[in-house]
Design a protein around this motif. Structure first.
Motif, PDB file in Angstrom:
ATOM      1  N   ARG A 153       0.820  -1.211   0.000  1.00 31.81           N
ATOM      2  CA  ARG A 153       0.000   0.000   0.000  1.00 31.81           C
ATOM      3  C   ARG A 153       0.854   1.260   0.000  1.00 31.81           C
ATOM      4  O   ARG A 153       0.355   2.350   0.161  1.00 31.81           O
ATOM      5  CB  ARG A 153      -0.913   0.018   1.249  1.00 31.81           C
ATOM      6  N   ARG A 154       2.162   1.111  -0.220  1.00 31.93           N
ATOM      7  CA  ARG A 154       3.014   2.286  -0.144  1.00 31.93           C
ATOM      8  C   ARG A 154       4.258   2.099  -0.991  1.00 31.93           C
ATOM      9  O   ARG A 154       5.074   1.226  -0.737  1.00 31.93           O
ATOM     10  CB  ARG A 154       3.415   2.553   1.313  1.00 31.93           C
ATOM     11  N   ILE A 155       4.373   2.912  -2.033  1.00 29.61           N
ATOM     12  CA  ILE A 155       5.571   2.945  -2.857  1.00 29.61           C
ATOM     13  C   ILE A 155       6.449   4.083  -2.357  1.00 29.61           C
ATOM     14  O   ILE A 155       5.989   5.199  -2.164  1.00 29.61           O
ATOM     15  CB  ILE A 155       5.224   3.171  -4.343  1.00 29.61           C
ATOM     16  N   VAL A 156       7.725   3.800  -2.140  1.00 32.63           N
ATOM     17  CA  VAL A 156       8.665   4.815  -1.669  1.00 32.63           C
ATOM     18  C   VAL A 156       9.750   4.990  -2.730  1.00 32.63           C
ATOM     19  O   VAL A 156      10.319   4.006  -3.206  1.00 32.63           O
ATOM     20  CB  VAL A 156       9.313   4.410  -0.330  1.00 32.63           C
ATOM     21  N   CYS A 157      10.021   6.237  -3.100  1.00 32.22           N
ATOM     22  CA  CYS A 157      11.078   6.544  -4.058  1.00 32.22           C
ATOM     23  C   CYS A 157      12.060   7.499  -3.396  1.00 32.22           C
ATOM     24  O   CYS A 157      11.658   8.544  -2.871  1.00 32.22           O
ATOM     25  CB  CYS A 157      10.488   7.171  -5.326  1.00 32.22           C
ATOM     26  N   PHE A 158      13.344   7.153  -3.394  1.00 35.63           N
ATOM     27  CA  PHE A 158      14.355   7.949  -2.708  1.00 35.63           C
ATOM     28  C   PHE A 158      14.994   9.009  -3.599  1.00 35.63           C
ATOM     29  O   PHE A 158      15.752   9.845  -3.104  1.00 35.63           O
ATOM     30  CB  PHE A 158      15.484   7.051  -2.180  1.00 35.63           C
ATOM     31  N   VAL A 159      14.748   8.959  -4.895  1.00 33.46           N
ATOM     32  CA  VAL A 159      15.450   9.851  -5.825  1.00 33.46           C
ATOM     33  C   VAL A 159      14.481  10.847  -6.444  1.00 33.46           C
ATOM     34  O   VAL A 159      13.261  10.727  -6.312  1.00 33.46           O
ATOM     35  CB  VAL A 159      16.162   9.052  -6.932  1.00 33.46           C
ATOM     36  N   LYS A 160      15.036  11.824  -7.154  1.00 33.73           N
ATOM     37  CA  LYS A 160      14.221  12.832  -7.837  1.00 33.73           C
ATOM     38  C   LYS A 160      14.780  13.055  -9.239  1.00 33.73           C
ATOM     39  O   LYS A 160      15.898  12.627  -9.561  1.00 33.73           O
ATOM     40  CB  LYS A 160      14.213  14.146  -7.046  1.00 33.73           C
ATOM     41  N   GLU A 161      13.986  13.701 -10.077  1.00 34.42           N
ATOM     42  CA  GLU A 161      14.428  13.977 -11.436  1.00 34.42           C
ATOM     43  C   GLU A 161      15.718  14.793 -11.422  1.00 34.42           C
ATOM     44  O   GLU A 161      15.859  15.734 -10.649  1.00 34.42           O
ATOM     45  CB  GLU A 161      13.339  14.723 -12.210  1.00 34.42           C
ATOM     46  N   GLY A 162      16.656  14.401 -12.261  1.00 34.21           N
ATOM     47  CA  GLY A 162      17.942  15.081 -12.324  1.00 34.21           C
ATOM     48  C   GLY A 162      19.037  14.381 -11.546  1.00 34.21           C
ATOM     49  O   GLY A 162      20.225  14.684 -11.738  1.00 34.21           O
ATOM     50  N   ASP A 163      18.675  13.444 -10.659  1.00 33.92           N
ATOM     51  CA  ASP A 163      19.680  12.715  -9.886  1.00 33.92           C
ATOM     52  C   ASP A 163      20.471  11.770 -10.784  1.00 33.92           C
ATOM     53  O   ASP A 163      19.932  11.206 -11.748  1.00 33.92           O
ATOM     54  CB  ASP A 163      19.023  11.906  -8.774  1.00 33.92           C
ATOM     55  N   GLY A 172      14.585   3.035  -4.213  1.00 35.59           N
ATOM     56  CA  GLY A 172      13.257   3.007  -3.605  1.00 35.59           C
ATOM     57  C   GLY A 172      12.947   1.651  -3.003  1.00 35.59           C
ATOM     58  O   GLY A 172      13.789   0.748  -2.971  1.00 35.59           O
ATOM     59  N   LEU A 173      11.717   1.519  -2.519  1.00 35.06           N
ATOM     60  CA  LEU A 173      11.213   0.232  -2.051  1.00 35.06           C
ATOM     61  C   LEU A 173       9.691   0.267  -2.075  1.00 35.06           C
ATOM     62  O   LEU A 173       9.081   1.330  -2.191  1.00 35.06           O
ATOM     63  CB  LEU A 173      11.738  -0.119  -0.657  1.00 35.06           C
ATOM     64  N   ILE A 174       9.107  -0.917  -1.982  1.00 34.78           N
ATOM     65  CA  ILE A 174       7.649  -1.041  -1.919  1.00 34.78           C
ATOM     66  C   ILE A 174       7.333  -1.936  -0.735  1.00 34.78           C
ATOM     67  O   ILE A 174       7.937  -2.998  -0.572  1.00 34.78           O
ATOM     68  CB  ILE A 174       7.067  -1.637  -3.211  1.00 34.78           C
ATOM     69  N   ARG A 175       6.398  -1.510   0.078  1.00 36.09           N
ATOM     70  CA  ARG A 175       6.104  -2.241   1.308  1.00 36.09           C
ATOM     71  C   ARG A 175       5.113  -3.382   1.082  1.00 36.09           C
ATOM     72  O   ARG A 175       4.005  -3.149   0.618  1.00 36.09           O
ATOM     73  CB  ARG A 175       5.553  -1.287   2.366  1.00 36.09           C
TER      74      ARG A 175
END
Length: 220
Positions: A153-163, A172-175
């Motif tokens: 129920r939760r997608i996590v992304c650690f990066v942003k555009e341009g990285d 990232g990870l998905i729970r």
């Protein structure tokens, strides 16, 4: 353990203690669930292949689908079908996601959606998902999509555009159960088979330096 999991382990441990105050056997059940939660959020060290042009798996799990499909809009990958390799993660797999190639993050697109079984083909269209386009220094683009599953129920992304990312970089990870899709460039053959076990950052999905290279064995 990845830091994203610390609060969940703490919550599960607290619940186990409270259950133990009610009835001792409940504590041991809660303790078992707490250990599983710790195991779920593990973040083991991986040995990333350093050969130029290799596309590595972004996730631990089973290669569930290999299909030629049109990539979703917004990724900048064109409108012609590309080979998509899907890796399905169950609740016992490590869920830390790693970059399939080294390069710059051009696009990140998050879409709300349903939570049907991530192993199904329709999950790529209907489920909650987060899509990234990574461009290698030579201009080659790879699409990688985090797809939430039946339990997740939760997608996590650690990066942003341009990285800028290294191959195997944690992005990232998905729970709790999900899937990762990788769109290979036109004409690149996958080096994995459906049913094969993939290891994030280590299993080679394709070789961009030798796009015609094909898998030599047969999955049994």
């Amino acid at each position: 353990m990845h830091k994203e999991g610390r609060k969940f382990v703490a919550i599960f441990a607290a619940i186990a203690v409270l259950l133990g105050l009610l009835w001792t056997p409940l504590f041991w059940i809660g303790a078992g669930v707490t250990v599983w939660c710790y195991y779920f959020f593990r973040d083991p060290v991986r040995v990333i292949p350093q050969q130029h042009g290799l596309v590595v798996s972004p996730a631990d799990g089973i290669v569930s689908l290999i299909q030629d499909v049109v990539p979703e809009e917004g990724l900048g990958l064109g409108t012609e079908p590309l080979t998509r390799v899907s890796v399905f993660m169950n609740v016992f797999n490590c869920h830390v996601n790693r970059a399939p190639i080294a390069g710059k993050v051009l696009h990140i697109i998050y879409r709300h959606g349903k939570f049907v079984n991530a192993s199904l083909d329709k999950a790529s269209i209907h489920n909650e998902r987060n899509s990234l386009t990574i461009e290698a220094p030579d201009g080659t683009r790879i699409g990688v999509v985090q797809i939430a599953g039946l339990v997740a129920r939760r997608i996590v992304c650690f990066v942003k555009e341009g990285d800028s990312l290294h191959a195997g970089h944690r992005f990232g990870l998905i729970r709790f159960g999900s899937r990762l899709d990788v769109y290979l460039p036109k004409g690149v053959s996958p080096l994995v088979s459906v049913g094969q076990t993939a290891v994030a950052g280590e299993t080679i999905l394709a070789d961009l330096a030798d796009p015609a290279r094909k898998r030599g064995g047969v999955a049994e």
